[in-house]
Design a protein around this motif. Sequence first.
Motif, PDB file in Angstrom:
ATOM      1  N   LEU A 232      -7.627   5.045  -7.828  1.00  0.00           N
ATOM      2  CA  LEU A 232      -8.237   4.152  -6.850  1.00  0.00           C
ATOM      3  C   LEU A 232      -9.728   4.410  -6.747  1.00  0.00           C
ATOM      4  O   LEU A 232     -10.154   5.558  -6.640  1.00  0.00           O
ATOM      5  N   GLU A 234     -13.036   4.368  -4.554  1.00  0.00           N
ATOM      6  CA  GLU A 234     -13.589   4.321  -3.207  1.00  0.00           C
ATOM      7  C   GLU A 234     -15.040   4.765  -3.291  1.00  0.00           C
ATOM      8  O   GLU A 234     -15.354   5.754  -3.958  1.00  0.00           O
ATOM      9  N   HIS A 281      -9.909   2.273   0.686  1.00  0.00           N
ATOM     10  CA  HIS A 281      -8.604   1.928   0.122  1.00  0.00           C
ATOM     11  C   HIS A 281      -8.222   0.486   0.471  1.00  0.00           C
ATOM     12  O   HIS A 281      -7.923  -0.318  -0.412  1.00  0.00           O
ATOM     13  N   TYR A 282      -8.286   0.157   1.762  1.00  0.00           N
ATOM     14  CA  TYR A 282      -7.843  -1.170   2.198  1.00  0.00           C
ATOM     15  C   TYR A 282      -8.943  -1.990   2.869  1.00  0.00           C
ATOM     16  O   TYR A 282      -8.739  -3.173   3.135  1.00  0.00           O
ATOM     17  N   ILE A 356     -11.240  -5.859  -5.275  1.00  0.00           N
ATOM     18  CA  ILE A 356      -9.944  -5.176  -5.286  1.00  0.00           C
ATOM     19  C   ILE A 356      -9.838  -4.440  -6.619  1.00  0.00           C
ATOM     20  O   ILE A 356     -10.088  -5.009  -7.677  1.00  0.00           O
ATOM     21  N   ASP A 357      -9.460  -3.200  -6.575  1.00  0.00           N
ATOM     22  CA  ASP A 357      -9.456  -2.359  -7.777  1.00  0.00           C
ATOM     23  C   ASP A 357      -8.217  -2.653  -8.634  1.00  0.00           C
ATOM     24  O   ASP A 357      -7.182  -1.999  -8.504  1.00  0.00           O
ATOM     25  N   TRP A 358      -8.349  -3.611  -9.561  1.00  0.00           N
ATOM     26  CA  TRP A 358      -7.219  -4.009 -10.407  1.00  0.00           C
ATOM     27  C   TRP A 358      -6.994  -3.038 -11.567  1.00  0.00           C
ATOM     28  O   TRP A 358      -5.934  -3.057 -12.181  1.00  0.00           O
ATOM     29  N   LYS A 466       0.006   0.457  -9.694  1.00  0.00           N
ATOM     30  CA  LYS A 466      -1.356   0.157  -9.248  1.00  0.00           C
ATOM     31  C   LYS A 466      -1.338  -0.901  -8.145  1.00  0.00           C
ATOM     32  O   LYS A 466      -2.006  -0.763  -7.116  1.00  0.00           O
ATOM     33  N   VAL A 470      -2.627   0.018  -4.484  1.00  0.00           N
ATOM     34  CA  VAL A 470      -3.978  -0.448  -4.174  1.00  0.00           C
ATOM     35  C   VAL A 470      -3.998  -1.606  -3.188  1.00  0.00           C
ATOM     36  O   VAL A 470      -4.833  -1.644  -2.282  1.00  0.00           O
ATOM     37  N   THR A 471      -3.114  -2.578  -3.335  1.00  0.00           N
ATOM     38  CA  THR A 471      -3.259  -3.821  -2.580  1.00  0.00           C
ATOM     39  C   THR A 471      -2.832  -3.661  -1.125  1.00  0.00           C
ATOM     40  O   THR A 471      -1.837  -3.002  -0.814  1.00  0.00           O
ATOM     41  N   SER A 487       4.555   1.113   0.983  1.00  0.00           N
ATOM     42  CA  SER A 487       3.459   1.843   0.335  1.00  0.00           C
ATOM     43  C   SER A 487       3.556   3.339   0.598  1.00  0.00           C
ATOM     44  O   SER A 487       2.762   4.110   0.058  1.00  0.00           O
TER      45      SER A 487
END
Length: 609
Positions: A232, A234, A281-282, A356-358, A466, A470-471, A487
């Motif tokens: 992730l 950040e 993170h979110y 968003i970290d894809w 992921k 992540v989402t 999660s």
Amino acid sequence: MDDQNKNLLIATALSFAVILVWFLLFPPPDAVEDPNAPTVAETGIEATGDTASVPQSAPPPTGAGADTAAQPGVADSASDVPRVQIDTPRLVGSLSLLGGRIDDLSLKDYTETIEDDSEIVHLFNPAGGPSAYYALYGWAPGAGLTLDDVPGPNTEWQLASGDTLTVDNPVTLTWYSPAGLTFRREIAVDQDYLFTVTQSVENPTDGTRRLAPYGILARHGEPVNAKNFFILHEGAIAMTDGELTEIDWGDMTDLPPAPGLGAQAETFPVTENGWIGFTDHYWMATLVPSPGTGFRASAKYDAGRDIYQTEAVLPTVELAPGAGTTVTTQLFAGAKEWEAIREYQENGIERFLDSIDWGWFFFLTKPIFWVLHELNLVIGNMGVAIITLTLLIKALLLPLAYKSYVSMAKMKELQPEMEKIKERAGDDRQKLQQEMMSLYKKEKVNPASGCLPILLQIPIFFSLYKVIFVTLELRHAPFFGPFQDLSAPDPTSIFNLFGLLPWGAPDPQSIMALIFIGILPLLLGISMWLQQKLNPAPTDPTQAMIFAWMPWVFMFMLGGFASGLVVYWIANNTITFTQQYAIMRSQGYKPDVFGNILSSFRKKGSDKT
């Protein structure tokens, strides 16, 4: 050839196991909060301390040299400075008239935990209090002006119109410069998370003035709830003319020194479109100049004051006597919701969804998330949506899996003959290889065909991991019963009678969690074991032993993983077992899995007697 195929399979399995061990040894740490730290509401804020520094002027549009300014510290918000309340359907907080800072913001729709009495998530906090994080705007002075002549972080603005910032009620601030300039700032907010900040200046004097508008996001210290997990990102994030740049918190402290700025910094010139900010993170806060506007984006770290800072400095404007100018920028401050961010991207914020970290497998994570999101909208339960997604993935891979399962069925049928060959060959490895190859050739069996579905499943597994990790849409997503956050790890164990007792399971990071595993890891181990019973056992005793232990090793390893991922794997194993069992029977081979299991238990019992 036989050894090569077996080695490929065992290498794949062991590689997967090594990665899982890494996840187990280096999991994302839990958020650590000081239970005695005062909240923003308790402090009322506003002790003393340093805050963000003023940026230098940007080069003027004509290409002349940049004007520089000193980089003073900024006073903390004072408790006696008036505040303007912020109240929208999704945000609540206030902005300070000291600097016109947006420095108190919470998200109405999100709580820190799933407990009923949990506080809502705080995004921005004023300087002087814990976890200070805020946005501020101003003008950097150019020729003919000093820092006292332009509004900055310490400027005391006057409220010209509006009493509470709402979706339908923007507020306007004014400030009259000692140099005779008139500054105005209008702040508006939409129904989600986007602020629009319109800065204007008028020059009623008889002299030409030069100055540059800017926006700043500042964070005091690294966030206490930062995961610092390699899967992730950040930290600082920037989109500059189509190029995404990510700088982790640790990397920001290693930025090169910036001469004249008193800080470490990296600068990204933007020609037309871009944005810069901080991502958690979110949650995320991002400065977004108007599309088509060039600006200078910077990520800074001030080691002396431990302040992380991102800036968007627009080109210097030259105001002739009697002239004025207006600059509009936007500020995203809120949750990284896919639907909201997609709408902002469609309305002109370039590649905003990439905030968003894809990950590297974005070509898999993006469509997997989209399908999962749409399924959840239809079904209304994220756990059931994950199971349905697994069904769809297995259906897509069925043509490939069919050939693999047919080959495995034939290999299972050849198992007695292979054992005979092994007995005849004894320790003669070459003879064993030759006779095995002759058998495969005679029966038209390719032992390597079973590896391909496993290899294809690995990137899908990591992509789904992921997505789940992540989402935001998976955060606090309920399934059923005790599984109210897909999660988070499985909250059940024998310690709480698998969710029947009102206390939680052992901490996922403790040794106890490895012993008292939950329902989902148990089901995973059983499903892997059943699936393994349909596959031909390796002829090599060492490999056979490793494969026999793998279901139970994975069962303990995955106890600390997100329960949504374990749900996927259980569903995948169950569907795989059903497909493989049906295909084997269609090929004339009738696997008696449960009979074999009972026989093995009886055999072990008789051996003991």
